[in-house]
Design a protein around this motif. Structure first.
Motif, PDB file in Angstrom:
ATOM      1  N   ARG A  34       0.840  -1.207   0.000  1.00 43.25           N
ATOM      2  CA  ARG A  34       0.000   0.000   0.000  1.00 43.25           C
ATOM      3  C   ARG A  34       0.878   1.262   0.000  1.00 43.25           C
ATOM      4  N   ASP A  54      -9.322   7.118  -3.346  1.00 42.12           N
ATOM      5  CA  ASP A  54      -8.676   6.375  -2.255  1.00 42.12           C
ATOM      6  C   ASP A  54      -7.170   6.620  -2.254  1.00 42.12           C
ATOM      7  N   TYR A 100      -5.854  -2.177  -7.593  1.00 42.67           N
ATOM      8  CA  TYR A 100      -7.266  -2.244  -7.200  1.00 42.67           C
ATOM      9  C   TYR A 100      -7.508  -3.197  -6.029  1.00 42.67           C
ATOM     10  N   ALA A 101      -6.582  -4.097  -5.778  1.00 40.69           N
ATOM     11  CA  ALA A 101      -6.717  -4.967  -4.605  1.00 40.69           C
ATOM     12  C   ALA A 101      -6.504  -4.172  -3.311  1.00 40.69           C
ATOM     13  N   HIS A 102      -5.808  -3.039  -3.430  1.00 38.65           N
ATOM     14  CA  HIS A 102      -5.493  -2.228  -2.253  1.00 38.65           C
ATOM     15  C   HIS A 102      -6.285  -0.926  -2.194  1.00 38.65           C
ATOM     16  N   TYR A 103      -6.707  -0.411  -3.338  1.00 38.36           N
ATOM     17  CA  TYR A 103      -7.436   0.871  -3.397  1.00 38.36           C
ATOM     18  C   TYR A 103      -8.602   0.740  -4.362  1.00 38.36           C
ATOM     19  N   ARG A 104      -9.761   1.269  -3.964  1.00 34.48           N
ATOM     20  CA  ARG A 104     -10.949   1.166  -4.814  1.00 34.48           C
ATOM     21  C   ARG A 104     -10.855   2.043  -6.049  1.00 34.48           C
ATOM     22  N   ASN A 105     -10.254   3.242  -5.882  1.00 38.26           N
ATOM     23  CA  ASN A 105     -10.236   4.203  -6.977  1.00 38.26           C
ATOM     24  C   ASN A 105      -9.176   5.274  -6.711  1.00 38.26           C
ATOM     25  N   LYS A 106      -9.121   6.248  -7.584  1.00 43.15           N
ATOM     26  CA  LYS A 106      -8.112   7.299  -7.458  1.00 43.15           C
ATOM     27  C   LYS A 106      -8.349   8.140  -6.204  1.00 43.15           C
TER      28      LYS A 106
END
Length: 185
Positions: A13, A57, A49-55
């Protein structure tokens, strides 16, 4: 496929957030895509995307990453036997400004005027930073200036506000005087 440990997940992350800061600094928040961050980090889009949903985030993570760096330092200052004076604290904070982070911070402030999610991030990080500065100034007033704690907390409020205002002005100045092309990556 082996599962990532919590420590590896946090490391990943951080790797992604740091790549996002570099991209946001170079390209701006709006012009940076997840594909840019993927290329910068050397990871796959699936990993991002496994760690953050979108920009959004990632913007939040970048803001928090920067604030966490300041948190540890300011907490150490406050815990010292002789915490720095407000002037010295401001000098130390200014000396620690990273031009790329300053550019991302200023961009984030601009986006906060029209994006409620970004506004919440900016308000939260600014409030946390001001609270840390307040705690450090309070510690200085108690330990060095020998004020009683309740009076020190009250007296520290306007001082912390001034330190924050000057720090934010220096962030803006740094962001404006240091174009992305001139800074090492």
């Amino acid at each position: 496929m082996p599962r990532l440990t919590d420590a590896r997940k946090e490391l990943r992350r951080t790797q992604i957030a740091e790549a996002a800061v570099r991209c946001f600094s170079r390209n701006g928040l709006k012009r940076t895509s997840i594909a840019d961050i993927t290329a910068e980090s050397g990871l796959s889009a699936g990993s991002i995307y496994a760690h953050y949903r979108n920009k959004a985030d990632l913007v939040q993570a970048a803001a928090r990453e920067t604030l966490d760096k300041r948190d540890g330092t300011i907490s150490e200052y406050a815990a010292a036997d002789a915490p720095p004076s407000p002037d010295e604290l401001l000098s130390r904070l200014i000396a620690a400004i990273d031009p790329a982070e300053a550019r991302v911070g200023v961009q984030t402030w601009g986006e906060s005027t029209t994006d409620p999610a970004i506004r919440d991030i900016v308000a939260d990080t600014t409030d946390r930073m001001r609270a840390m500065v307040h705690d450090c100034v309070t510690a200085w007033l108690v330990k060095v200036e020998h004020h009683d704690p309740p009076h020190a907390r009250e007296f520290a409020t306007p001082i912390a506000h001034q330190v924050m205002a000057l720090y934010q002005a220096e962030l803006l100045y740094t962001a404006l005087r240091t174009p992305a092309e001139e800074t090492p990556s």
